[in-house]
Design an enzyme around this catalytic site. Structure first.
Site, PDB file in Angstrom:
ATOM      1  CE1 TYR A 128     -49.344 -27.066  33.530  1.00  0.00           C
ATOM      2  CE2 TYR A 128     -49.693 -24.719  33.113  1.00  0.00           C
ATOM      3  CZ  TYR A 128     -49.803 -26.043  32.721  1.00  0.00           C
ATOM      4  OH  TYR A 128     -50.392 -26.346  31.509  1.00  0.00           O
ATOM      5  CD  GLU A 215     -68.089  -7.130  20.383  1.00  0.00           C
ATOM      6  OE1 GLU A 215     -68.365  -8.358  20.400  1.00  0.00           O
ATOM      7  OE2 GLU A 215     -68.885  -6.271  19.953  1.00  0.00           O
TER       8      GLU A 215
END
Length: 342
Positions: A128, A215
């Site tokens: 940015y 996971e």
């Protein structure tokens, strides 16, 4: 998973289940001073000036992070770069890389300023600052990692960090980078892993017997909701899918301090197996930082592909492998850690 692939695939992956934590040392990578990193950046710039003075199109080089031929498998630390790997060249004199060359120098200057001032920025912050110049966040992410590889230091040592996505819950406490006590047992949905995870300290547990790496966030949250942590003294971690760097560092730091087993709970599909391999062996793109990221002592406890048959799961709760899944299986089977374990 159809029978053509499941038998062969599981047989070759069976060796990946085993892991003896006593075999592995703690991280062996020594800290490099800020002055040394600044000096390495200066050396790159001096070399570019030298090239220009000799009327040579300036270029930078770094080890190719996308070539499996550039890594080998060390069972103590995971995937490591060869001592003499092939290199990627980014040159001002090549039309295909002239833009990347300019962006690399721009990011090098931004990183140099961060190190000089002692400030820390996220990859998002860097993007940015010049969004029109960089065009996308992915461009910044890739070049910053290339610079990390070129300077041979972890990205976070460049004072560039990534937003954490991982969560940790259970019997664990630590002091965050601001010196505040964090008690993970008090959270109802998991504590977000700090961005400056290298700076956490005083890691303690009262009675955790193991670290469970899950996971999926949905499974992680369900285990919390079902009071799994109340009946099973452990520390539970999830990266919500493919593990980010901060989550992998967090697990490694916990293990370094507590020396308790690390267990992996993954789906029995190619995607879940790929995630397990990233945790345990490290990733190709981050092989230059394997000592602080890989978890070679991690033990895969399932779910295994063979469990589909062993538990006689009905066909309506499983999905057949598509061509992309089969391609992923074949790709995993060619990796160096598979050959070592079969």
């Amino acid at each position: 998973m159809n029978s053509e692939f499941s038998t062969t695939f599981w047989f070759k992956l069976y060796g990946l289940v085993q892991a003896d934590a006593d075999f592995y040392n703690q991280s062996v990578q020594s800290d490099i001073t800020r002055e040394e990193i600044l000096s390495r950046i200066e050396d790159v710039v001096v070399e570019i000036v030298y090239q220009i003075s000799n009327e040579t199109p300036p270029f930078v080089q770094y080890r190719n992070r996308q070539n499996w031929g550039n890594v080998n498998y060390d069972p103590i630390v995971g995937l490591k770069m060869h001592e003499e790997p092939t290199f990627t060249t980014v040159s001002f004199g090549h039309g295909s890389s002239v833009t990347k060359f300019g962006l690399t120098l721009k990011l090098l200057s931004m990183i140099y300023k961060l190190l000089q001032s002692g400030q820390v920025a996220t990859k998002r912050d860097l993007y940015y600052e010049e969004p029109n110049l960089f065009s996308s966040q992915t461009v910044v992410d890739q070049i910053v990692d290339d610079i990390s590889c070129m300077l041979n230091v972890p990205r976070r040592w460049l004072n560039v960090v990534a937003t954490s996505k991982g969560l940790v819950a259970g019997n664990l406490s630590f002091l965050d980078p601001d010196g505040q006590l964090v008690d993970c047992s008090l959270s109802q949905s998991g504590v977000v892993i700090p961005v400056l995870v290298d700076n956490i300290h005083n890691i303690k547990t009262k009675n955790a017997k193991f670290i469970l790496v899950v996971e999926k966030d949905a499974t992680f949250q369900r285990l919390i909701d079902q009071d799994f942590l109340a009946s099973m003294p452990c520390i539970m971690v999830t990266a919500k899918g493919v593990p980010d760097v901060n989550t992998r560092i967090m697990i490694r730091k916990i293990w370094d301090h507590l020396q308790i087993p690390v267990l992996g709970l993954m789906d029995p599909d190619p995607h879940g197996i790929e995630i397990m391999c990233v945790y345990r062996f490290g990733s190709l793109s981050q092989s230059h930082d394997v000592e602080s990221l890989a978890l070679p002592f991690m033990k895969w406890i399932g779910v295994f592909p063979s469990d589909i048959t062993r538990l006689r799961l009905p066909e309506d709760v499983t999905l057949p492998l598509n061509e992309k899944d089969k391609s992923k299986c074949q790709d995993i089977l060619t990796r160096p850690y598979i050959a070592y374990h079969t």
